[in-house]
Design a protein around this motif. Structure first.
Motif, PDB file in Angstrom:
ATOM      1  N   GLY A 124       7.147  -3.640  13.732  1.00 44.09           N
ATOM      2  CA  GLY A 124       6.633  -2.742  14.413  1.00 44.09           C
ATOM      3  C   GLY A 124       5.958  -1.466  13.632  1.00 44.09           C
ATOM      4  N   LEU A 125       5.259  -1.671  12.586  1.00 46.27           N
ATOM      5  CA  LEU A 125       4.688  -0.679  11.743  1.00 46.27           C
ATOM      6  C   LEU A 125       3.107  -0.926  11.519  1.00 46.27           C
ATOM      7  N   CYS A 126       2.560   0.268  11.398  1.00 43.05           N
ATOM      8  CA  CYS A 126       1.108   0.003  11.154  1.00 43.05           C
ATOM      9  C   CYS A 126       0.962   0.672   9.573  1.00 43.05           C
ATOM     10  N   VAL A 127       0.442  -0.189   8.888  1.00 41.12           N
ATOM     11  CA  VAL A 127       0.376   0.045   7.353  1.00 41.12           C
ATOM     12  C   VAL A 127      -1.072   0.487   7.063  1.00 41.12           C
ATOM     13  N   PRO A 128      -1.140   1.622   6.491  1.00 41.40           N
ATOM     14  CA  PRO A 128      -2.686   2.026   6.024  1.00 41.40           C
ATOM     15  C   PRO A 128      -2.811   1.630   4.896  1.00 41.40           C
ATOM     16  N   ARG A 129      -3.967   0.795   4.641  1.00 46.69           N
ATOM     17  CA  ARG A 129      -4.268   0.340   3.385  1.00 46.69           C
ATOM     18  C   ARG A 129      -5.555   0.923   2.886  1.00 46.69           C
ATOM     19  N   VAL A 130      -5.419   1.080   1.490  1.00 48.08           N
ATOM     20  CA  VAL A 130      -6.802   1.987   0.884  1.00 48.08           C
ATOM     21  C   VAL A 130      -7.329   1.160  -0.403  1.00 48.08           C
ATOM     22  N   PHE A 131      -8.618   0.621  -0.276  1.00 45.26           N
ATOM     23  CA  PHE A 131      -9.122  -0.031  -1.292  1.00 45.26           C
ATOM     24  C   PHE A 131     -10.223   0.694  -1.634  1.00 45.26           C
ATOM     25  N   LEU A 132     -10.858   0.376  -2.824  1.00 50.46           N
ATOM     26  CA  LEU A 132     -12.125   0.716  -3.266  1.00 50.46           C
ATOM     27  C   LEU A 132     -12.868  -0.319  -3.446  1.00 50.46           C
ATOM     28  N   GLN A 133     -14.147  -0.318  -2.783  1.00 53.80           N
ATOM     29  CA  GLN A 133     -15.084  -1.515  -2.834  1.00 53.80           C
ATOM     30  C   GLN A 133     -16.406  -1.067  -3.363  1.00 53.80           C
ATOM     31  N   SER A 134     -16.649  -1.455  -4.711  1.00 51.63           N
ATOM     32  CA  SER A 134     -18.027  -0.734  -5.392  1.00 51.63           C
ATOM     33  C   SER A 134     -18.829  -1.947  -5.920  1.00 51.63           C
ATOM     34  N   LYS A 135     -19.838  -1.342  -6.488  1.00 52.99           N
ATOM     35  CA  LYS A 135     -20.994  -2.153  -7.204  1.00 52.99           C
ATOM     36  C   LYS A 135     -21.504  -1.328  -8.330  1.00 52.99           C
ATOM     37  N   PHE A 136     -21.728  -2.099  -9.553  1.00 48.80           N
ATOM     38  CA  PHE A 136     -22.233  -1.337 -10.586  1.00 48.80           C
ATOM     39  C   PHE A 136     -23.091  -2.226 -11.004  1.00 48.80           C
ATOM     40  N   THR A 137     -24.379  -1.734 -11.753  1.00 55.04           N
ATOM     41  CA  THR A 137     -25.414  -2.532 -12.495  1.00 55.04           C
ATOM     42  C   THR A 137     -25.452  -2.298 -13.917  1.00 55.04           C
TER      43      THR A 137
END
Length: 305
Positions: A284-297
């Motif tokens: 019965g838990l709501c888990v907050p996930r945090v990711f970084l999504q990035s693009k580098f050239t």
């Protein structure tokens, strides 16, 4: 991780499976998950802030050095325990990174990709099935993981070349021609490398990437739920922790990541936090996930001049 009876790492509520299983379950979902991209970091509650600020004790220098020395062994043991059954195939990569489809100059062009930190192939095999005009170099820190890739029925030397590599010290050019790669995928990999050696890994990758080529990045973001769950005694440094199995994880801020790539010779194209809520129905838990999504050239010097 094999330790003597007198050298035990503190428990972190079985962080390794809980953190990785969440990622695994999310990646296997065929539907588009509910997520939000934002340029600002997650705002923590007062309770969470107090917990983080109160956890300043670091793992001893001896254990710190032991973890670094045995990093490869710890990942090899992880794959020995879990074989190919832990992570699900990453079918979401072409949805999240349109460059995997759209970066060709012409339709029949063969795309050359490097999957840095391929694990057992959960990213590369869906791409090979989906795109017949792609060639993939795939490397991993763990020799056992590379063997699992080569044993996969979909592995074909004409379309894929898998090899063991420590990105921080093994020159990729021993297996990948210099300046030959169109796209590099760096997905949940850089966080497992010691922060002092991350730049070495990126510089290594840059040597095989074409001018104008792109790095597609996704990894753990600052204040992810997994970061907040580590118990006292698991901290290696700022935003850097050790799991119960001896593997390590760094949690990136977008500013830190941008600086790291820019100091390694890359230019930022996109760099966002991804907020996602994962529901644990059983607890019965709501888990907050945090990711970084990035693009580098990698800058094309001829065009810039």
């Amino acid at each position: 991780m094999e330790l003597s009876k007198n050298e035990k790492f503190p428990s972190d509520i079985k962080m390794a499976p809980s953190e990785k299983e969440v990622e695994s379950k999310e990646e296997s979902s065929p539907r588009i998950p509910r997520q939000t991209k934002t340029s600002t970091a997650r705002v923590l509650s007062h309770e969470d802030l107090e917990r983080l600020s109160g956890d300043q004790a670091l793992v001893s220098d001896f254990k710190h050095m032991k973890l670094e020395k045995e990093a490869q062994k710890n990942w090899d043991l992880f794959y020995k325990r879990n074989t190919t059954n832990f992570f699900k195939d990453r079918h979401w990569t072409t949805r999240e990174f349109e460059e995997l489809k759209a970066c060709r100059e012409f339709e029949s062009q063969r795309l050359v990709l490097l999957e840095a930190g391929c694990g057992v192939g959960n990213c590369i095999f869906p791409l090979l099935e989906d795109d017949l005009r792609i060639f993939i170099y795939a490397c991993d820190f763990s020799p056992r993981a590379v063997e699992f890739v080569k044993q996969n029925p979909l592995y074909c030397p004409e379309r894929c070349c898998a090899f063991q590599c420590d990105l921080t010290k093994d020159d990729l050019r021993g297996n990948v021609p210099e300046g030959s790669v169109d796209v590099v995928t760096l997905i949940f990999v850089l966080s497992a490398i010691h922060p002092d050696k991350m730049k070495l890994a990126l510089q290594n990758i840059s040597r095989v990437l074409k001018p104008g080529g792109i790095v597609l990045f996704r990894d753990y973001g600052l204040y992810d739920h997994a970061m907040l769950r580590f118990k006292a005694g698991s901290k290696l440094g700022e935003n850097f922790y050790v799991r119960q199995d001896g593997t390590r994880s760094y949690f990136f801020s977008k500013e830190c990541l941008a600086e790291l790539f820019e100091e390694s010779g890359f230019q930022s194209v996109a760099n966002d936090y991804v907020f996602r809520e994962t529901v644990n129905k059983k607890e019965g838990l709501c888990v907050p996930r945090v990711f970084l999504q990035s693009k580098f050239t990698k800058p094309d010097q001829s065009q810039s001049s």
